[in-house]
Design a protein around this motif. Structure first.
Motif, PDB file in Angstrom:
ATOM      1  N   ASN A  91       0.804  -1.222   0.000  1.00 56.39           N
ATOM      2  CA  ASN A  91       0.000   0.000   0.000  1.00 56.39           C
ATOM      3  C   ASN A  91       0.840   1.277   0.000  1.00 56.39           C
ATOM      4  O   ASN A  91       0.337   2.345  -0.357  1.00 56.39           O
ATOM      5  N   ALA A  92       2.097   1.212   0.398  1.00 61.36           N
ATOM      6  CA  ALA A  92       2.905   2.425   0.567  1.00 61.36           C
ATOM      7  C   ALA A  92       2.940   3.251  -0.708  1.00 61.36           C
ATOM      8  O   ALA A  92       3.135   2.724  -1.806  1.00 61.36           O
ATOM      9  N   GLY A  93       2.745   4.545  -0.544  1.00 60.74           N
ATOM     10  CA  GLY A  93       2.768   5.426  -1.699  1.00 60.74           C
ATOM     11  C   GLY A  93       2.842   6.884  -1.290  1.00 60.74           C
ATOM     12  O   GLY A  93       2.434   7.251  -0.184  1.00 60.74           O
ATOM     13  N   VAL A  94       3.367   7.704  -2.177  1.00 62.02           N
ATOM     14  CA  VAL A  94       3.420   9.151  -1.951  1.00 62.02           C
ATOM     15  C   VAL A  94       2.811   9.841  -3.160  1.00 62.02           C
ATOM     16  O   VAL A  94       2.807   9.300  -4.264  1.00 62.02           O
ATOM     17  N   PHE A  95       2.295  11.056  -2.954  1.00 64.36           N
ATOM     18  CA  PHE A  95       1.686  11.778  -4.075  1.00 64.36           C
ATOM     19  C   PHE A  95       1.939  13.282  -3.988  1.00 64.36           C
ATOM     20  O   PHE A  95       1.018  14.097  -3.970  1.00 64.36           O
ATOM     21  N   PRO A  96       3.215  13.678  -3.966  1.00 66.41           N
ATOM     22  CA  PRO A  96       3.505  15.108  -4.007  1.00 66.41           C
ATOM     23  C   PRO A  96       3.099  15.688  -5.355  1.00 66.41           C
ATOM     24  O   PRO A  96       3.153  15.006  -6.379  1.00 66.41           O
ATOM     25  N   SER A  97       2.661  16.926  -5.348  1.00 67.89           N
ATOM     26  CA  SER A  97       2.213  17.554  -6.586  1.00 67.89           C
ATOM     27  C   SER A  97       3.335  18.371  -7.216  1.00 67.89           C
ATOM     28  O   SER A  97       4.032  19.124  -6.523  1.00 67.89           O
ATOM     29  N   ALA A  98       3.531  18.197  -8.528  1.00 65.73           N
ATOM     30  CA  ALA A  98       4.520  18.988  -9.267  1.00 65.73           C
ATOM     31  C   ALA A  98       4.149  18.956 -10.745  1.00 65.73           C
ATOM     32  O   ALA A  98       4.045  17.880 -11.335  1.00 65.73           O
ATOM     33  N   ARG A  99       3.922  20.129 -11.299  1.00 62.95           N
ATOM     34  CA  ARG A  99       3.649  20.180 -12.736  1.00 62.95           C
ATOM     35  C   ARG A  99       4.937  19.927 -13.512  1.00 62.95           C
ATOM     36  O   ARG A  99       6.032  20.094 -12.994  1.00 62.95           O
ATOM     37  N   LEU A 100       4.778  19.539 -14.768  1.00 66.49           N
ATOM     38  CA  LEU A 100       5.931  19.124 -15.565  1.00 66.49           C
ATOM     39  C   LEU A 100       7.023  20.183 -15.635  1.00 66.49           C
ATOM     40  O   LEU A 100       8.215  19.863 -15.571  1.00 66.49           O
ATOM     41  N   GLU A 101       6.618  21.451 -15.746  1.00 62.41           N
ATOM     42  CA  GLU A 101       7.634  22.494 -15.885  1.00 62.41           C
ATOM     43  C   GLU A 101       8.463  22.681 -14.619  1.00 62.41           C
ATOM     44  O   GLU A 101       9.582  23.204 -14.658  1.00 62.41           O
ATOM     45  N   ASP A 102       7.914  22.246 -13.495  1.00 62.85           N
ATOM     46  CA  ASP A 102       8.614  22.378 -12.212  1.00 62.85           C
ATOM     47  C   ASP A 102       9.201  21.073 -11.697  1.00 62.85           C
ATOM     48  O   ASP A 102      10.055  21.074 -10.813  1.00 62.85           O
ATOM     49  N   MET A 103       8.747  19.953 -12.218  1.00 66.92           N
ATOM     50  CA  MET A 103       9.174  18.644 -11.722  1.00 66.92           C
ATOM     51  C   MET A 103      10.640  18.387 -12.058  1.00 66.92           C
ATOM     52  O   MET A 103      11.079  18.613 -13.174  1.00 66.92           O
ATOM     53  N   THR A 104      11.376  17.907 -11.070  1.00 68.11           N
ATOM     54  CA  THR A 104      12.770  17.538 -11.294  1.00 68.11           C
ATOM     55  C   THR A 104      12.887  16.033 -11.464  1.00 68.11           C
ATOM     56  O   THR A 104      11.965  15.276 -11.129  1.00 68.11           O
ATOM     57  N   ALA A 105      14.013  15.595 -11.946  1.00 70.99           N
ATOM     58  CA  ALA A 105      14.260  14.154 -12.063  1.00 70.99           C
ATOM     59  C   ALA A 105      14.215  13.497 -10.692  1.00 70.99           C
ATOM     60  O   ALA A 105      13.729  12.366 -10.543  1.00 70.99           O
ATOM     61  N   ALA A 106      14.691  14.225  -9.680  1.00 74.96           N
ATOM     62  CA  ALA A 106      14.655  13.683  -8.321  1.00 74.96           C
ATOM     63  C   ALA A 106      13.220  13.524  -7.831  1.00 74.96           C
ATOM     64  O   ALA A 106      12.890  12.540  -7.145  1.00 74.96           O
ATOM     65  N   ASP A 107      12.350  14.477  -8.171  1.00 71.26           N
ATOM     66  CA  ASP A 107      10.929  14.369  -7.805  1.00 71.26           C
ATOM     67  C   ASP A 107      10.325  13.112  -8.431  1.00 71.26           C
ATOM     68  O   ASP A 107       9.618  12.347  -7.772  1.00 71.26           O
ATOM     69  N   PHE A 108      10.598  12.932  -9.714  1.00 68.21           N
ATOM     70  CA  PHE A 108      10.060  11.783 -10.444  1.00 68.21           C
ATOM     71  C   PHE A 108      10.574  10.479  -9.851  1.00 68.21           C
ATOM     72  O   PHE A 108       9.813   9.531  -9.606  1.00 68.21           O
ATOM     73  N   ASP A 109      11.867  10.424  -9.603  1.00 69.02           N
ATOM     74  CA  ASP A 109      12.479   9.199  -9.089  1.00 69.02           C
ATOM     75  C   ASP A 109      11.962   8.845  -7.697  1.00 69.02           C
ATOM     76  O   ASP A 109      11.798   7.659  -7.380  1.00 69.02           O
ATOM     77  N   GLU A 110      11.716   9.848  -6.870  1.00 66.41           N
ATOM     78  CA  GLU A 110      11.214   9.572  -5.523  1.00 66.41           C
ATOM     79  C   GLU A 110       9.855   8.880  -5.577  1.00 66.41           C
ATOM     80  O   GLU A 110       9.618   7.879  -4.892  1.00 66.41           O
ATOM     81  N   VAL A 111       8.952   9.414  -6.409  1.00 59.74           N
ATOM     82  CA  VAL A 111       7.610   8.836  -6.508  1.00 59.74           C
ATOM     83  C   VAL A 111       7.660   7.439  -7.111  1.00 59.74           C
ATOM     84  O   VAL A 111       7.035   6.498  -6.604  1.00 59.74           O
ATOM     85  N   MET A 112       8.421   7.272  -8.172  1.00 59.70           N
ATOM     86  CA  MET A 112       8.532   5.953  -8.794  1.00 59.70           C
ATOM     87  C   MET A 112       9.218   4.965  -7.849  1.00 59.70           C
ATOM     88  O   MET A 112       8.864   3.782  -7.806  1.00 59.70           O
ATOM     89  N   GLY A 113      10.182   5.454  -7.094  1.00 57.31           N
ATOM     90  CA  GLY A 113      10.919   4.584  -6.184  1.00 57.31           C
ATOM     91  C   GLY A 113      10.047   4.005  -5.096  1.00 57.31           C
ATOM     92  O   GLY A 113      10.113   2.804  -4.794  1.00 57.31           O
ATOM     93  N   ILE A 114       9.223   4.833  -4.491  1.00 53.19           N
ATOM     94  CA  ILE A 114       8.360   4.351  -3.412  1.00 53.19           C
ATOM     95  C   ILE A 114       7.161   3.589  -3.970  1.00 53.19           C
ATOM     96  O   ILE A 114       6.860   2.464  -3.547  1.00 53.19           O
ATOM     97  N   ASN A 115       6.481   4.187  -4.943  1.00 57.67           N
ATOM     98  CA  ASN A 115       5.213   3.614  -5.401  1.00 57.67           C
ATOM     99  C   ASN A 115       5.374   2.365  -6.253  1.00 57.67           C
ATOM    100  O   ASN A 115       4.639   1.388  -6.077  1.00 57.67           O
ATOM    101  N   LEU A 116       6.313   2.393  -7.184  1.00 53.62           N
ATOM    102  CA  LEU A 116       6.449   1.269  -8.120  1.00 53.62           C
ATOM    103  C   LEU A 116       7.588   0.326  -7.736  1.00 53.62           C
ATOM    104  O   LEU A 116       7.383  -0.880  -7.590  1.00 53.62           O
ATOM    105  N   ARG A 117       8.781   0.866  -7.561  1.00 60.04           N
ATOM    106  CA  ARG A 117       9.911   0.034  -7.131  1.00 60.04           C
ATOM    107  C   ARG A 117       9.601  -0.609  -5.776  1.00 60.04           C
ATOM    108  O   ARG A 117       9.899  -1.793  -5.559  1.00 60.04           O
TER     109      ARG A 117
END
Length: 257
Positions: A91-117
């Motif tokens: 069930n573990a997951g995070v959902f920080p909000s970031a639009r594409l123009e503001d999203m960093t690679a680190a933001d993307f990796d954090e969400v994918m790391g917890i939710n999918l990995r």
């Protein structure tokens, strides 16, 4: 009447609040022994204590399931404290909000790391113990956001949740030979701390777009997860269950007038 799950061991990741806490408490009420997993040990302890107060059995574990060490730690804790694993609720997951123009690679990796990995690592760490039961159950908490809908600011979240379903479908084929089923619940807008923190205007707007005209409760999701863990659901695998009050059904808001 469903066959009792009393005495079975369930791991619930992301169990310190919201849907995870609801799942942990629902399985405890069904007589399961619960491993409450969160990154914050104090928060996990509070949930375990709540379960104990109502006569249930639970142990709290602090772990980061986005790491192999964390995933192995939760599997080891279940076996050390309760002697095995019957059910994994990833069930573990995070959902920080970031639009594409503001999203960093680190933001993307954090969400994918917890939710999918994190989903993958949790399943992999628990596979051997689940196989030993001959009736292992895995329930993944995905979302309508990503697999069915989209929402500005959540492209990384939506990608992770859609990815979970791709993982579930192939994992179901591989796990079937081990006697393990894996299914996913897809919550809509559920009245959790995170959603309520988005403000009354947001929650009212969301409720108005749902045919049932209300947000869901954590119990709505917990009951669905519990069903997938039953003996009676033993012939269901690789499937998804949308729990959204009909939110994804209207073609437009005009359909609700």
């Amino acid at each position: 009447m469903f066959t009792s799950l009393s005495g079975r061991v369930v791991i619930v990741t992301g169990a310190s609040k919201g849907i995870g806490r609801g799942i942990a408490k629902r399985f405890a009420a069904a007589g399961c022994r619960v491993v409450v997993v969160a990154r914050d040990r104090h928060a996990a302890n509070l949930v375990a204590e709540d379960i104990a107060v109502t006569g249930g059995r639970a142990v709290a574990i602090a772990a980061d399931i986005a790491t192999e060490a964390g995933a192995h730690a939760i599997a080891a804790a279940a076996q050390d404290h309760f002697g095995g694993i019957d059910i994994l609720c990833a069930n573990a997951g995070v959902f920080p909000s970031a639009r594409l123009e503001d999203m960093t690679a680190a933001d993307f990796d954090e969400v994918m790391g917890i939710n999918l990995r994190g989903t993958f690592l949790s399943v992999k760490a628990c596979m051997a113990a689940l196989e030993k039961t001959g009736r292992g159950r895995i329930v993944v908490t995905s979302s309508i956001t990503g697999p069915i809908t989209g929402f500005p600011g959540w492209s990384h979240y939506g990608a992770s949740k859609a990815g979970q379903l791709g993982f579930v479908r192939t994992a179901a084929i591989e796990l079937a030979a081990k006697g393990i089923t894996i299914n996913a619940v897809l919550p809509g807008n559920i009245a959790t701390e995170g959603l309520l923190a988005m403000g009354e205007d947001y929650t009212n707007a969301m409720a108005s777009s749902i045919p049932l005209k209300r947000l869901g409760s954590v119990e709505d999701i917990a009951n669905a997860a519990l069903f997938f863990a039953t003996e009676e659901a033993g012939y269901i695998t690789g499937q998804t269950l949308v729990i959204d009050g009909g939110q994804v059904l209207p073609e437009s808001l005009a359909a609700l007038d």
